[in-house]
Write an enzyme that holds these catalytic residues in place. Sequence first.
Site, short mmCIF file in Angstrom:
data_model
loop_
_atom_site.label_atom_id
_atom_site.label_comp_id
_atom_site.label_asym_id
_atom_site.label_seq_id
_atom_site.Cartn_x
_atom_site.Cartn_y
_atom_site.Cartn_z
N SER A 280 -33.78 -38.89 -37.01
CA SER A 280 -32.84 -37.77 -36.93
C SER A 280 -33.14 -36.75 -38.03
O SER A 280 -34.29 -36.28 -38.10
CB SER A 280 -31.41 -38.30 -36.99
N ASP A 374 -30.37 -37.81 -25.56
CA ASP A 374 -29.89 -37.52 -26.91
C ASP A 374 -28.93 -36.33 -26.85
O ASP A 374 -29.31 -35.25 -26.42
CB ASP A 374 -31.09 -37.20 -27.81
N HIS A 408 -29.08 -40.66 -28.99
CA HIS A 408 -29.53 -40.27 -30.32
C HIS A 408 -29.86 -41.47 -31.20
O HIS A 408 -30.76 -41.43 -32.00
CB HIS A 408 -28.47 -39.40 -31.01
C1 LIG Z 1 -26.85 -29.33 -35.22
C2 LIG Z 1 -27.36 -30.72 -35.00
C3 LIG Z 1 -28.53 -31.08 -35.87
C4 LIG Z 1 -28.38 -32.47 -36.42
C5 LIG Z 1 -29.66 -33.02 -36.94
C6 LIG Z 1 -29.50 -34.32 -37.71
C7 LIG Z 1 -28.37 -35.21 -37.20
C8 LIG Z 1 -28.41 -36.57 -37.83
O1 LIG Z 1 -29.01 -36.84 -38.85
S1 LIG Z 1 -27.52 -37.73 -36.98
C9 LIG Z 1 -27.84 -39.25 -37.85
C10 LIG Z 1 -26.57 -39.82 -38.46
N1 LIG Z 1 -26.94 -40.66 -39.57
C11 LIG Z 1 -27.38 -41.92 -39.38
O2 LIG Z 1 -27.45 -42.45 -38.29
C12 LIG Z 1 -27.82 -42.64 -40.63
C13 LIG Z 1 -26.94 -43.90 -40.81
N2 LIG Z 1 -25.64 -43.53 -41.31
C14 LIG Z 1 -24.53 -43.65 -40.56
O3 LIG Z 1 -24.55 -44.00 -39.40
C15 LIG Z 1 -23.25 -43.31 -41.25
O4 LIG Z 1 -23.55 -42.79 -42.53
C16 LIG Z 1 -22.42 -44.58 -41.43
C17 LIG Z 1 -21.85 -45.03 -40.13
C18 LIG Z 1 -23.32 -45.71 -41.99
C19 LIG Z 1 -21.32 -44.24 -42.38
O5 LIG Z 1 -21.54 -44.97 -43.57
P1 LIG Z 1 -20.95 -44.45 -44.94
O6 LIG Z 1 -21.52 -43.11 -45.23
O7 LIG Z 1 -21.08 -45.51 -45.96
O8 LIG Z 1 -19.42 -44.31 -44.51
P2 LIG Z 1 -18.23 -43.88 -45.43
O9 LIG Z 1 -18.68 -42.93 -46.51
O10 LIG Z 1 -17.52 -45.13 -45.80
O11 LIG Z 1 -17.35 -43.07 -44.36
C20 LIG Z 1 -17.84 -41.89 -43.84
C21 LIG Z 1 -17.35 -41.81 -42.43
O12 LIG Z 1 -18.10 -42.72 -41.63
C22 LIG Z 1 -17.21 -43.63 -40.99
N3 LIG Z 1 -17.89 -44.93 -40.94
C23 LIG Z 1 -18.18 -45.74 -41.97
N4 LIG Z 1 -18.81 -46.83 -41.53
C24 LIG Z 1 -18.89 -46.70 -40.19
C25 LIG Z 1 -19.41 -47.50 -39.14
N5 LIG Z 1 -20.01 -48.67 -39.40
N6 LIG Z 1 -19.31 -47.07 -37.87
C26 LIG Z 1 -18.71 -45.89 -37.60
N7 LIG Z 1 -18.20 -45.06 -38.53
C27 LIG Z 1 -18.30 -45.48 -39.81
C28 LIG Z 1 -15.98 -43.68 -41.86
O13 LIG Z 1 -14.89 -44.11 -41.10
C29 LIG Z 1 -15.86 -42.24 -42.29
O14 LIG Z 1 -15.33 -41.52 -41.19
P3 LIG Z 1 -14.35 -40.28 -41.50
O15 LIG Z 1 -15.21 -39.27 -42.24
O16 LIG Z 1 -13.93 -39.84 -40.14
O17 LIG Z 1 -13.26 -40.86 -42.34
#
Ligand SMILES: CCCCCCCC(=O)SCCNC(=O)CCNC(=O)[C@H](O)C(C)(C)COP(=O)(O)OP(=O)(O)OC[C@H]1O[C@@H](n2cnc3c(N)ncnc32)[C@H](O)[C@@H]1OP(=O)(O)O
Length: 461
Positions: A280, A374, A408
């Site tokens: 991503s 995606d 995605h």
């Molecule tokens: C214009 C479009 C262009 C976009 C180009 C690029 C788009 C991307 O990069 S998309 C890729 C997204 N990133 C990834 O997949 C990398 C892996 N990371 C993740 O999936 C998230 O960071 C994830 C789920 C691990 C969150 O972890 P972390 O940052 O530790 O969470 P935390 O800081 O505790 O909480 C942040 C938010 O994530 C949520 N969250 C935390 N863990 C999870 C989980 N396991 N599943 C779902 N949501 C979660 C929290 O509830 C919180 O939500 P909100 O902001 O609504 O309160």
Amino acid sequence: MNAFTVCRQGSRCWQRWLSWTSLAPQPLQHCSPLQIPGVPTARGLTSKATAIRFSPASRSLFDEPLGIAVQGLGPRQEVTLRASLRDEAGELFEARARYRAADDGELDLARCPALPGGSFSGLEPMGLLWALQPRKAFWRLVKKDVQTPFRLQLEVLEGHGDDPGRLLAQAQHERAFLRDGVRRVPVREGRIRATLFLPPGQTPFPGVINIDGLGGGLCEHRASLLANHGFATLALAYYQYEDLIQKPDKLHLEYFEEAVNYMLQHTQVKGPGIGLLGYSKGGDLSLAMAAFLKNITAVASINGPVAITAFPLCYKDKTIPALLCDEKRVKVYDDNILDYSDICFDPFKAPGNQSLIPLEKAEAHLLLIAGQDDRIVNSKYFATEAFKYLQARGKENVQTLIYPGAGHCIDPPFSPFYPIGNHPIFHKRAVLGGELTAYSKAQVHAWLQILAFFHKHLNDK
Ligand SMILES: CCCCCCCC(=O)SCCNC(=O)CCNC(=O)[C@H](O)C(C)(C)COP(=O)(O)OP(=O)(O)OC[C@H]1O[C@@H](n2cnc3c(N)ncnc32)[C@H](O)[C@@H]1OP(=O)(O)O
């Protein structure tokens, strides 16, 4: 190239996987039966005969196929298998499948199809893992501490009823992220905030930097699994981690250049070039690194935009602006789930093209992996247009893999499906895309292709 002929240095686990792909049908190697004490049933009886057999027995790697068999059932006995695990936040993930034992009372998931009515159906030996779904809606299975395994619980229940039948057997199995001997080394060198995973032994290994998507923090799961396959892999954080910038308004490529130099100077990283695995946002950063930096030999981008997204990218006196988006183009589904798939401007046409990464400058081999469904990044369009763009400029160093039914999230093999989650930029409930079964196949194929790609281009030197 057939997906299953890819792993040159295929470890034992992949040979077992090959046997499963009926390329070379062989009986599943049964390990000694787990000595599962008779399971006390509701009526206090113990069912001594029923036994669950995992192969490998008690622990396997997260990206490794797992043999699951149940013995001691009655001829053609109907049972429901229920798999479950809890993530590090304690959230429960479950999958269940209905089966009928063979005439001899054996149930081997590599041979017996799951019947309709469960989390999946058909001959899916790994279905109980990739069909795991969270009790908590929209929750993703992420591994934050790769030094500990997920603990998979498997139960065999009598019958196919919607209510759980009598418990006939249960067993646990560990799904680990680190093979024995793989070292995890926190890296705090200069500005670099990362973790280096080193395979066992002192020889230099082909090096790969893994850059994950938006969300901040340090995601180690792909890097740890890659190291198990013989790569020195650096999981690289780039914001919202320790003393890294918390809310960047731009990124500097010099930070990533420092990570490349760190790898190339490491005694256990084999040069002259390294690989990049970007997912991503990590994909567009990896492609930009290949365009502007030296010593990048191979880049695998998983649903990576081919334009700079989210934040402008600066390098020396250049700044590439982030791809323009028009949030008004978002589509709203009835249950207030948003679809952002059409909000980006086209990076191959003005004005979006000011964000396009000059891919033609990249000397690296490029592997562009795209989920056809995606809904966060228009990956299929980006990959196919990038291929044409490079061909038109006489470049032959790119290949694309487009996966119908994948969205995605194309995570490592056997990861649970995550079709709806938080949009990483707009932080609203968004569709990520994909369809369960197609996604489960895409994960495996893509991972094998990535391994083969890096083995081919990083080991040939
Ligand atoms: C214009 C479009 C262009 C976009 C180009 C690029 C788009 C991307 O990069 S998309 C890729 C997204 N990133 C990834 O997949 C990398 C892996 N990371 C993740 O999936 C998230 O960071 C994830 C789920 C691990 C969150 O972890 P972390 O940052 O530790 O969470 P935390 O800081 O505790 O909480 C942040 C938010 O994530 C949520 N969250 C935390 N863990 C999870 C989980 N396991 N599943 C779902 N949501 C979660 C929290 O509830 C919180 O939500 P909100 O902001 O609504 O309160």
